[in-house]
Structure formats: C-alpha cells, structure tokens
Design a protein around this motif. Structure first.
Motif, PDB file in Angstrom:
ATOM      1  N   LEU A 136       1.407  -4.013  -5.101  1.00 37.47           N
ATOM      2  CA  LEU A 136       1.909  -4.372  -6.424  1.00 37.47           C
ATOM      3  C   LEU A 136       3.428  -4.570  -6.401  1.00 37.47           C
ATOM      4  N   ALA A 137       4.152  -3.711  -5.693  1.00 35.64           N
ATOM      5  CA  ALA A 137       5.604  -3.855  -5.589  1.00 35.64           C
ATOM      6  C   ALA A 137       5.959  -5.176  -4.910  1.00 35.64           C
ATOM      7  N   ALA A 138       5.302  -5.501  -3.809  1.00 34.81           N
ATOM      8  CA  ALA A 138       5.597  -6.756  -3.108  1.00 34.81           C
ATOM      9  C   ALA A 138       5.261  -7.960  -3.986  1.00 34.81           C
ATOM     10  N   GLU A 139       4.114  -7.942  -4.588  1.00 34.83           N
ATOM     11  CA  GLU A 139       3.692  -9.047  -5.443  1.00 34.83           C
ATOM     12  C   GLU A 139       4.672  -9.253  -6.612  1.00 34.83           C
ATOM     13  N   THR A 140       5.182  -8.177  -7.142  1.00 40.96           N
ATOM     14  CA  THR A 140       6.047  -8.225  -8.322  1.00 40.96           C
ATOM     15  C   THR A 140       7.491  -8.571  -7.987  1.00 40.96           C
ATOM     16  N   PHE A 141       8.033  -8.033  -6.909  1.00 43.46           N
ATOM     17  CA  PHE A 141       9.468  -8.131  -6.677  1.00 43.46           C
ATOM     18  C   PHE A 141       9.903  -9.160  -5.642  1.00 43.46           C
ATOM     19  N   VAL A 142       9.021  -9.613  -4.760  1.00 44.55           N
ATOM     20  CA  VAL A 142       9.407 -10.654  -3.806  1.00 44.55           C
ATOM     21  C   VAL A 142       9.918 -11.907  -4.522  1.00 44.55           C
ATOM     22  N   PRO A 143       9.301 -12.324  -5.640  1.00 40.70           N
ATOM     23  CA  PRO A 143       9.830 -13.510  -6.327  1.00 40.70           C
ATOM     24  C   PRO A 143      11.259 -13.354  -6.861  1.00 40.70           C
ATOM     25  N   LEU A 144      11.769 -12.119  -6.961  1.00 44.18           N
ATOM     26  CA  LEU A 144      13.136 -11.908  -7.435  1.00 44.18           C
ATOM     27  C   LEU A 144      14.179 -11.970  -6.317  1.00 44.18           C
ATOM     28  N   LEU A 145      13.720 -12.075  -5.064  1.00 45.88           N
ATOM     29  CA  LEU A 145      14.650 -12.089  -3.935  1.00 45.88           C
ATOM     30  C   LEU A 145      15.412 -13.407  -3.849  1.00 45.88           C
ATOM     31  N   ALA A 146      16.682 -13.302  -3.472  1.00 48.02           N
ATOM     32  CA  ALA A 146      17.473 -14.486  -3.152  1.00 48.02           C
ATOM     33  C   ALA A 146      16.820 -15.180  -1.953  1.00 48.02           C
ATOM     34  N   PRO A 147      17.074 -16.468  -1.748  1.00 41.12           N
ATOM     35  CA  PRO A 147      16.451 -17.177  -0.615  1.00 41.12           C
ATOM     36  C   PRO A 147      16.682 -16.502   0.736  1.00 41.12           C
ATOM     37  N   ASP A 148      17.823 -15.849   0.918  1.00 39.61           N
ATOM     38  CA  ASP A 148      18.094 -15.160   2.181  1.00 39.61           C
ATOM     39  C   ASP A 148      17.893 -13.645   2.065  1.00 39.61           C
ATOM     40  N   GLY A 149      17.225 -13.191   0.996  1.00 44.91           N
ATOM     41  CA  GLY A 149      16.984 -11.769   0.780  1.00 44.91           C
ATOM     42  C   GLY A 149      15.903 -11.228   1.700  1.00 44.91           C
ATOM     43  N   ALA A 150      15.751  -9.913   1.695  1.00 44.68           N
ATOM     44  CA  ALA A 150      14.776  -9.257   2.568  1.00 44.68           C
ATOM     45  C   ALA A 150      13.951  -8.249   1.782  1.00 44.68           C
ATOM     46  N   TYR A 151      12.665  -8.184   2.109  1.00 46.83           N
ATOM     47  CA  TYR A 151      11.756  -7.192   1.533  1.00 46.83           C
ATOM     48  C   TYR A 151      11.309  -6.280   2.662  1.00 46.83           C
TER      49      TYR A 151
END
Length: 188
Positions: free
Chosen positions: A128-143
């Motif tokens: 749920l965290a990945a599904e929810t917050f990955v779209p908020l990452l900058a193009p060069d961001g990291a999860y």
C-alpha cells in the motif's frame, strides 16, 4: 555508477513511513543530516511524533513534518498522500520501514491464521505504501522498502570482518567491530 554522497537530497523532501520506530528514527536523522529540506513522517500515534522530535532535538525537529493517520489502510494512505502532495509536491526519496518480519520457525507450522496476519500486518502495508507514494517521487527519486530481522541482528561475524579488513589493508577488527587503520576508501 557513482556512489551517493547525500547531496542528491539537498533541498528536497523525504517521506519516511515508519519514521517513529527504532529503525525509522535513524532514517529520519540520516536524511536530515544528508540535507533533506524536510522529512515527512506519517504515524498512527499522536505520542510517537513527540518522542521522535525530542530524540532529534530542537534544531532537527524544525525540519520534521508529522502527519497523523494510518498508512496501513487505503483511506488513511490516500489522506496522507493528499497531505504530502499539498505540502511538498515531488519527493526526493520515500523509505518504508514498516513492522517487523515474521519470526516463527516456519509459516507452514504456524498455520493459516498466522500466515494471514503476516500478510495483513507486514506485507500489505508495504504494498500500500509503494502503490500510494511512488507516484509522488521526483523523476530521479528513490523508493526503498526496509523489512526483516537485520535490524535486530548483531554485527557480522569476525570472519566477515577479517576478510573485509584484509581487502582494505587494515588490521583485524577491535571488539567494537570496525577495522583498525583502514584506508579511507578501497583501492587507495
């Protein structure tokens, strides 16, 4: 690939899901020291952010944005996402340090009820965290997802340290666990 030095996060916000836990505290502190503009920390408990802020001290606490809600539920995760988007926009990094891993000797012996509990309380929140917050990452961001017993394990065994020290040209480790007289970087 170039090694990361922390400057990649300067002036960007970071989200640490599980940031009020034991491992999460060190993640939050590390991101602040690395230069994150702000570290956003969602939590279900109104007491835990206060403890985190006290542990960090007043200067670092100014760069923490706690959000009170439950990342383990779809509705809570969406509310957190919406608040993060409103205060930050794009994130430089998201780290999920949620729960601990299953600590039974075997899931097959534990039974279906324990298996279901592991899925619901340890795996589903990560998804749920990945599904929810990955779209908020900058193009060069990291999860990054962190989970497992490594947080509770001691230092690697002496044989590992001996091999590591030998490769770096250092003496074997002292009781604290680090190589003595090591070069500052491999290959120097």
């Amino acid at each position: 690939m170039n090694p990361l030095d922390g400057s990649e996060l300067r002036n960007s916000d970071t989200l640490v899901v599980g940031g009020t836990g034991n491992v999460g505290f060190y993640l939050v502190d590390g991101f602040i020291r690395a230069g994150s503009a702000r570290v956003i920390v969602p939590t279900r408990s109104s007491e835990r952010p206060e403890r985190l802020l006290q542990r960090l001290g007043p200067e670092k606490a100014q760069r923490i944005k706690p959000i009170l809600d439950d990342v383990g539920s779809v509705d809570g995760a969406r509310r957190i996402r919406d608040e993060v988007a409103a205060v930050s926009g794009e994130l430089g990094a998201v780290v999920a340090s949620l729960a601990s891993w299953h600590q039974s000797s075997s899931m097959l012996r534990a039974g279906f009820a324990d298996f279901r509990t592991v899925i619901d309380t340890r795996l589903y929140p990560h998804f749920l965290a990945a599904e929810t917050f990955v779209p908020l990452l900058a193009p060069d961001g990291a999860y990054t997802a962190i989970n497992g017993p490594a947080a509770f394990a001691g230092l690697p065994q002496p044989a590992y340290w001996g091999d590591l020290c030998n490769r770096s040209g250092a003496e074997p480790p002292h009781p604290g666990g680090s190589c003595r007289n090591a070069r500052t970087s491999p290959g120097e």
